[in-house]
Write an enzyme that holds these catalytic residues in place. Structure first.
Site, PDB file in Angstrom:
ATOM      1  N   GLN A 107       0.825  -1.200   0.000  1.00  0.00           N
ATOM      2  CA  GLN A 107       0.000   0.000   0.000  1.00  0.00           C
ATOM      3  C   GLN A 107       0.865   1.258   0.000  1.00  0.00           C
ATOM      4  O   GLN A 107       0.341   2.362  -0.074  1.00  0.00           O
ATOM      5  CB  GLN A 107      -0.892   0.008   1.252  1.00  0.00           C
ATOM      6  CG  GLN A 107      -1.877  -1.139   1.330  1.00  0.00           C
ATOM      7  CD  GLN A 107      -2.560  -1.198   2.687  1.00  0.00           C
ATOM      8  OE1 GLN A 107      -1.980  -1.630   3.671  1.00  0.00           O
ATOM      9  NE2 GLN A 107      -3.800  -0.740   2.741  1.00  0.00           N
ATOM     10  N   ASP A 110       6.428   4.898  -1.387  1.00  0.00           N
ATOM     11  CA  ASP A 110       7.714   5.540  -1.132  1.00  0.00           C
ATOM     12  C   ASP A 110       8.894   4.953  -1.889  1.00  0.00           C
ATOM     13  O   ASP A 110      10.004   5.483  -1.832  1.00  0.00           O
ATOM     14  CB  ASP A 110       8.022   5.512   0.368  1.00  0.00           C
ATOM     15  CG  ASP A 110       7.846   4.123   0.978  1.00  0.00           C
ATOM     16  OD1 ASP A 110       8.271   3.138   0.355  1.00  0.00           O
ATOM     17  OD2 ASP A 110       7.259   4.031   2.079  1.00  0.00           O
ATOM     18  N   HIS A 127      -1.353   1.407  -4.427  1.00  0.00           N
ATOM     19  CA  HIS A 127      -1.671   2.835  -4.348  1.00  0.00           C
ATOM     20  C   HIS A 127      -0.715   3.681  -5.164  1.00  0.00           C
ATOM     21  O   HIS A 127      -0.656   4.901  -4.987  1.00  0.00           O
ATOM     22  CB  HIS A 127      -1.685   3.289  -2.886  1.00  0.00           C
ATOM     23  CG  HIS A 127      -2.779   2.652  -2.088  1.00  0.00           C
ATOM     24  ND1 HIS A 127      -2.778   2.599  -0.713  1.00  0.00           N
ATOM     25  CD2 HIS A 127      -3.916   2.016  -2.477  1.00  0.00           C
ATOM     26  CE1 HIS A 127      -3.867   1.973  -0.287  1.00  0.00           C
ATOM     27  NE2 HIS A 127      -4.570   1.603  -1.349  1.00  0.00           N
ATOM     28  N   CYS A 135       1.419  11.049 -16.833  1.00  0.00           N
ATOM     29  CA  CYS A 135       0.381  11.793 -17.538  1.00  0.00           C
ATOM     30  C   CYS A 135      -0.967  11.114 -17.327  1.00  0.00           C
ATOM     31  O   CYS A 135      -1.097   9.897 -17.496  1.00  0.00           O
ATOM     32  CB  CYS A 135       0.703  11.877 -19.027  1.00  0.00           C
ATOM     33  SG  CYS A 135      -0.608  12.645 -20.010  1.00  0.00           S
ATOM     34  N   CYS A 138      -2.156   9.989 -21.373  1.00  0.00           N
ATOM     35  CA  CYS A 138      -1.494   8.933 -22.143  1.00  0.00           C
ATOM     36  C   CYS A 138      -0.655   7.998 -21.291  1.00  0.00           C
ATOM     37  O   CYS A 138      -0.165   6.981 -21.786  1.00  0.00           O
ATOM     38  CB  CYS A 138      -0.637   9.544 -23.253  1.00  0.00           C
ATOM     39  SG  CYS A 138       0.870  10.373 -22.668  1.00  0.00           S
ATOM     40  N   ASN A 226       1.924  -6.374  13.391  1.00  0.00           N
ATOM     41  CA  ASN A 226       1.459  -4.992  13.487  1.00  0.00           C
ATOM     42  C   ASN A 226       1.385  -4.615  14.962  1.00  0.00           C
ATOM     43  O   ASN A 226       0.965  -5.426  15.789  1.00  0.00           O
ATOM     44  CB  ASN A 226       0.070  -4.831  12.842  1.00  0.00           C
ATOM     45  CG  ASN A 226      -0.257  -3.393  12.515  1.00  0.00           C
ATOM     46  OD1 ASN A 226       0.480  -2.735  11.784  1.00  0.00           O
ATOM     47  ND2 ASN A 226      -1.358  -2.886  13.049  1.00  0.00           N
TER      48      ASN A 226
END
Length: 258
Positions: A107, A110, A127, A135, A138, A226
């Protein structure tokens, strides 16, 4: 019921799961990058508690919003450039170097996984990536130093040299559609995994948070590393509530060697 352990016991269980797995997916979130000193976005005191994010619609509709978005991107990317991949990033690169069948679904925006040695073919960026521009018409890539030079020279937000379309950092903004190809690839990897390891994700950002669910429902072991509880702790095989770096330093002491 998940096995919720810490310290050496957790390392033994994780080491066994890693040894037995054939196809591994690492699902990484902001927590792996905060250990490299990169600020979190969503946590109390994080970036978005200090300034509201600029939505995709605002970017497309306002020159002032585009210039402010680019100003923030340059500040943020200076922080990214100062950060170094930590033991968590390097452990995944080490497993790949050892020939393990591992893919990283992240996700994060960086670029630290690439800098740690994870090749693009083994990385899915759900992400996007803030370290270059793209762009909106294109899809042509623009390097940030070129974007900065154009803004400095013209005072206006950059346009694509090829088609004249708006150029935005290659991240998924609020209000922007998720990249379908990346999501589909992540789902396929999750469906075929023997082991999915969540590293530093709160698992509350959707649709990305569905990826570990897909893996678990497809029969994979699910490990969550976590510091805070997540909505999937109750269905995980193993939960480690601690920092990511120390977990992998116990498994791979060579990561701490200079």
């Amino acid at each position: 019921m998940a096995m919720d352990v810490t310290g050496n016991g957790a390392g033994d269980v994780l080491a066994q799961l890693l040894a037995e797995a054939v196809r591994i997916v690492a699902f990484t979130g902001a927590g792996i990058s905060t250990e490299s000193g990169i600020p979190d976005f969503r946590s109390p005191g994080g970036i978005w508690s200090r300034m509201a994010p600029i939505t995709y619609q605002e970017f497309v509709g306002s020159e002032a919003a585009r210039l402010e978005d680019w100003r923030r991107r340059f500040v943020m990317n200076a922080e990214f450039a100062r950060a170094e991949p930590n033991a968590g990033h390097r452990a995944l690169a080490l497993l790949l170097a050892e020939g393990r069948d591992l893919n990283v679904v992240t996700q994060n925006i960086d670029g630290l996984h690439q800098r740690s040695g994870v090749p693009p073919a083994r990385l899915v960026e759900l992400h996007g990536n803030a370290t270059y521009g793209r762009c909106l018409e294109c899809g042509a890539r623009r390097e940030l130093e070129d974007v900065r030079a154009e803004i400095d020279a013209t005072g206006r937000a950059p346009r694509c040299p090829a088609c004249g379309g708006l150029v935005k950092a290659a991240v998924i903004s609020f209000g922007e559609a998720m990249p379908q190809a990346a999501m589909e690839r992540a789902v396929r990897l999750a469906e075929s995994a023997d082991l999915l390891i969540v590293l530093g994700s709160s698992l509350v950002v959707h649709p990305a948070a569905m990826i570990p669910v897909v893996a678990r429902e497809s029969g994979a072991d699910l490990v969550i590393v976590n510091r805070d509880p997540t909505p999937l702790d109750g269905v995980a095989t193993l939960v480690l509530r601690e920092a990511i770096g120390p977990v992998f330093l116990r498994l791979f002491p060579q990561l701490g060697e200079k």
